[in-house]
Write a protein that holds these residues in place. Structure first.
Motif, PDB file in Angstrom:
ATOM      1  N   ILE A  57       0.898  -1.184  -0.046  1.00 24.84           N
ATOM      2  CA  ILE A  57      -0.076  -0.124   0.069  1.00 24.84           C
ATOM      3  C   ILE A  57       0.909   1.283   0.120  1.00 24.84           C
ATOM      4  O   ILE A  57       1.652   1.427   1.137  1.00 24.84           O
ATOM      5  CB  ILE A  57      -0.732   0.003   1.106  1.00 24.84           C
ATOM      6  N   ASP A  58       0.976   1.911  -1.149  1.00 27.96           N
ATOM      7  CA  ASP A  58       1.656   3.122  -1.236  1.00 27.96           C
ATOM      8  C   ASP A  58       0.899   4.289  -1.607  1.00 27.96           C
ATOM      9  O   ASP A  58       0.818   4.505  -2.782  1.00 27.96           O
ATOM     10  CB  ASP A  58       2.961   3.037  -2.405  1.00 27.96           C
ATOM     11  N   ALA A  59       0.333   4.991  -0.578  1.00 31.88           N
ATOM     12  CA  ALA A  59      -0.603   6.049  -0.839  1.00 31.88           C
ATOM     13  C   ALA A  59      -0.236   7.339  -0.170  1.00 31.88           C
ATOM     14  O   ALA A  59      -0.161   7.338   1.004  1.00 31.88           O
ATOM     15  CB  ALA A  59      -2.106   5.596  -0.347  1.00 31.88           C
ATOM     16  N   PRO A  60       0.303   8.333  -0.907  1.00 37.18           N
ATOM     17  CA  PRO A  60       0.893   9.346  -0.302  1.00 37.18           C
ATOM     18  C   PRO A  60      -0.206  10.058   0.487  1.00 37.18           C
ATOM     19  O   PRO A  60      -1.301  10.017   0.486  1.00 37.18           O
ATOM     20  CB  PRO A  60       1.045  10.409  -1.828  1.00 37.18           C
ATOM     21  N   VAL A  65       2.796   1.005   3.536  1.00 34.99           N
ATOM     22  CA  VAL A  65       3.134  -0.209   4.461  1.00 34.99           C
ATOM     23  C   VAL A  65       2.967  -1.506   3.401  1.00 34.99           C
ATOM     24  O   VAL A  65       2.218  -1.496   2.315  1.00 34.99           O
ATOM     25  CB  VAL A  65       1.862  -0.402   5.413  1.00 34.99           C
ATOM     26  N   LEU A  66       3.465  -2.521   3.733  1.00 31.60           N
ATOM     27  CA  LEU A  66       3.409  -3.895   3.244  1.00 31.60           C
ATOM     28  C   LEU A  66       2.581  -4.714   3.981  1.00 31.60           C
ATOM     29  O   LEU A  66       2.603  -4.930   5.329  1.00 31.60           O
ATOM     30  CB  LEU A  66       4.742  -4.608   3.490  1.00 31.60           C
ATOM     31  N   LEU A  67       1.525  -5.266   3.204  1.00 33.04           N
ATOM     32  CA  LEU A  67       0.464  -5.917   4.215  1.00 33.04           C
ATOM     33  C   LEU A  67       0.354  -7.447   3.579  1.00 33.04           C
ATOM     34  O   LEU A  67       0.501  -7.646   2.138  1.00 33.04           O
ATOM     35  CB  LEU A  67      -0.884  -5.309   3.894  1.00 33.04           C
ATOM     36  N   THR A  68       0.409  -8.482   4.451  1.00 36.16           N
ATOM     37  CA  THR A  68       0.474  -9.739   3.926  1.00 36.16           C
ATOM     38  C   THR A  68      -0.900 -10.533   4.450  1.00 36.16           C
ATOM     39  O   THR A  68      -1.123 -10.143   5.849  1.00 36.16           O
ATOM     40  CB  THR A  68       1.575 -10.611   4.413  1.00 36.16           C
ATOM     41  N   ASP A 119       3.025   9.671   6.470  1.00 39.89           N
ATOM     42  CA  ASP A 119       4.172   9.877   6.051  1.00 39.89           C
ATOM     43  C   ASP A 119       5.189   9.433   7.148  1.00 39.89           C
ATOM     44  O   ASP A 119       6.296   9.488   6.710  1.00 39.89           O
ATOM     45  CB  ASP A 119       4.414  11.430   5.686  1.00 39.89           C
ATOM     46  N   HIS A 120       4.899   9.524   8.322  1.00 42.49           N
ATOM     47  CA  HIS A 120       5.919   9.237   9.406  1.00 42.49           C
ATOM     48  C   HIS A 120       5.539   8.457  10.804  1.00 42.49           C
ATOM     49  O   HIS A 120       6.399   8.104  11.501  1.00 42.49           O
ATOM     50  CB  HIS A 120       6.382  10.541   9.767  1.00 42.49           C
ATOM     51  N   ILE A 121       4.481   7.972  10.962  1.00 42.82           N
ATOM     52  CA  ILE A 121       4.011   7.220  12.066  1.00 42.82           C
ATOM     53  C   ILE A 121       4.392   5.815  11.681  1.00 42.82           C
ATOM     54  O   ILE A 121       3.689   5.212  10.998  1.00 42.82           O
ATOM     55  CB  ILE A 121       2.572   7.655  12.450  1.00 42.82           C
ATOM     56  N   PRO A 122       5.173   5.355  12.614  1.00 41.72           N
ATOM     57  CA  PRO A 122       5.484   3.711  12.375  1.00 41.72           C
ATOM     58  C   PRO A 122       4.263   2.761  12.740  1.00 41.72           C
ATOM     59  O   PRO A 122       3.286   3.245  13.659  1.00 41.72           O
ATOM     60  CB  PRO A 122       6.689   3.507  13.498  1.00 41.72           C
ATOM     61  N   LEU A 123       3.917   1.807  11.884  1.00 41.26           N
ATOM     62  CA  LEU A 123       2.668   1.120  12.094  1.00 41.26           C
ATOM     63  C   LEU A 123       3.301  -0.547  11.805  1.00 41.26           C
ATOM     64  O   LEU A 123       3.802  -0.872  10.868  1.00 41.26           O
ATOM     65  CB  LEU A 123       1.778   1.312  11.085  1.00 41.26           C
ATOM     66  N   GLU A 124       2.786  -1.351  12.643  1.00 42.95           N
ATOM     67  CA  GLU A 124       3.098  -2.726  12.466  1.00 42.95           C
ATOM     68  C   GLU A 124       1.964  -3.461  13.327  1.00 42.95           C
ATOM     69  O   GLU A 124       1.240  -2.882  14.292  1.00 42.95           O
ATOM     70  CB  GLU A 124       4.359  -3.073  13.182  1.00 42.95           C
ATOM     71  N   GLY A 125       1.805  -4.588  12.875  1.00 50.71           N
ATOM     72  CA  GLY A 125       0.736  -5.436  13.674  1.00 50.71           C
ATOM     73  C   GLY A 125       0.665  -6.974  13.127  1.00 50.71           C
ATOM     74  O   GLY A 125       1.053  -7.216  11.916  1.00 50.71           O
ATOM     75  N   PRO A 193     -12.249   4.556  -0.035  1.00 49.41           N
ATOM     76  CA  PRO A 193     -12.160   5.123  -1.469  1.00 49.41           C
ATOM     77  C   PRO A 193     -10.862   5.561  -1.852  1.00 49.41           C
ATOM     78  O   PRO A 193     -10.627   5.194  -3.392  1.00 49.41           O
ATOM     79  CB  PRO A 193     -13.208   6.320  -1.434  1.00 49.41           C
ATOM     80  N   GLU A 194     -10.116   6.140  -1.303  1.00 45.26           N
ATOM     81  CA  GLU A 194      -8.797   6.486  -1.960  1.00 45.26           C
ATOM     82  C   GLU A 194      -7.773   5.424  -2.132  1.00 45.26           C
ATOM     83  O   GLU A 194      -7.119   5.187  -3.113  1.00 45.26           O
ATOM     84  CB  GLU A 194      -8.130   7.544  -0.754  1.00 45.26           C
ATOM     85  N   LEU A 195      -7.778   4.389  -1.127  1.00 46.57           N
ATOM     86  CA  LEU A 195      -7.172   2.992  -1.443  1.00 46.57           C
ATOM     87  C   LEU A 195      -7.854   2.401  -2.514  1.00 46.57           C
ATOM     88  O   LEU A 195      -6.668   1.687  -3.294  1.00 46.57           O
ATOM     89  CB  LEU A 195      -7.178   2.188  -0.161  1.00 46.57           C
ATOM     90  N   PHE A 196      -8.912   2.385  -2.900  1.00 49.24           N
ATOM     91  CA  PHE A 196      -9.403   1.620  -3.989  1.00 49.24           C
ATOM     92  C   PHE A 196      -9.092   2.505  -5.188  1.00 49.24           C
ATOM     93  O   PHE A 196      -9.023   1.709  -6.203  1.00 49.24           O
ATOM     94  CB  PHE A 196     -11.034   1.468  -3.915  1.00 49.24           C
ATOM     95  N   ASP A 197      -8.820   3.514  -5.287  1.00 57.71           N
ATOM     96  CA  ASP A 197      -8.489   4.538  -6.465  1.00 57.71           C
ATOM     97  C   ASP A 197      -7.344   3.901  -6.754  1.00 57.71           C
ATOM     98  O   ASP A 197      -6.867   3.823  -7.808  1.00 57.71           O
ATOM     99  CB  ASP A 197      -8.426   5.943  -6.219  1.00 57.71           C
TER     100      ASP A 197
END
Length: 219
Positions: A57-60, A65-68, A119-125, A193-197
């Motif tokens: 997922i590369d949305a400005p 993030v990389l989702l598996t 842009d800058h907040i780390p996220l994992e899960g 909607p933005e991610l589906f675009d």
């Protein structure tokens, strides 16, 4: 995700009026719905997707993030219907197929996510996840040739447009050790909607979409 959307929207062959007759939109829509109903009788619901799915997922300003996803299934596929389909012209024809899913439910026994949001907040899960997609419409518009007895389409050019009313995202154990999991789930739900675009742009690149649809609608 690509396989999710394609498997949920598959259409096969049907019997209807000959294409040489003058046909209105209702005739074409009825033909596609007959094809869809026949095809879906052989489809499991929920539908088992690829055992292992990776999606970048590369949305400005939204997420990088990389989702598996492992062991994902998709429910609601038997309720997909066609509406407002259109076929005009002779020889190379203008073709429009609209497929609607009132609700699709993605269930993921095991996911992992790693990257940043905003842009800058780390996220994992990692853990279980679910995504409920409401009122999804996939519009396929292009040029080609079509017949209705039996129904078949050969596109020479095609474009996909995706629209949805909303989706609700729930990734368990997101941002573990913090109270931010609920916030991130709400954030991703709002950005549907933005991610589906972005997904739509990727699916329209190259000849993959055209070859896939022609394979489904082959004479």
């Amino acid at each position: 995700m690509k396989m999710l959307l394609f498997l949920a929207l598959a259409v096969h062959s049907c019997v209807a009026s000959p294409a040489s007759q003058i046909l209105d939109r209702t005739d074409i829509t009825a033909a596609v719905n007959l094809a869809l109903k026949a095809y879906l009788t052989s489809v499991d619901d929920p539908l088992t997707l690829n055992p292992h799915i990776e999606y970048k997922i590369d949305a400005p300003l939204i997420a990088d993030v990389l989702l598996t996803m492992d062991g994902a299934t998709l429910g609601g596929v038997k309720d997909v219907t066609a509406e407002n389909c259109d076929l005009t012209g002779s020889g190379p024809q203008d073709i429009e197929l609209n497929l609607r899913a009132s609700q699709l439910a993605l269930s993921v026994p095991g996911y992992s996510m790693n990257g940043t949001v905003v842009d800058h907040i780390p996220l994992e899960g990692a853990g279980q996840a679910s995504i409920v997609i409401e009122d999804l419409v996939a519009k396929l518009v292009g040029k080609g040739t079509a017949t209705l007895s039996p129904f078949s389409v050969t596109f020479t050019e095609i474009a996909l447009d995706l629209e949805l009313f909303r989706w609700t995202v729930n990734f368990e154990d997101l941002a573990p050790g913090t109270d931010l999991g609920t916030v991130f789930n709400q954030f991703f739900s709002m950005c549907g909607p933005e991610l589906f675009d972005i997904l739509e742009i990727r699916l329209n690149e190259g000849d993959g979409l055209l070859n896939f649809i022609n394979g489904i609608f082959k004479p």
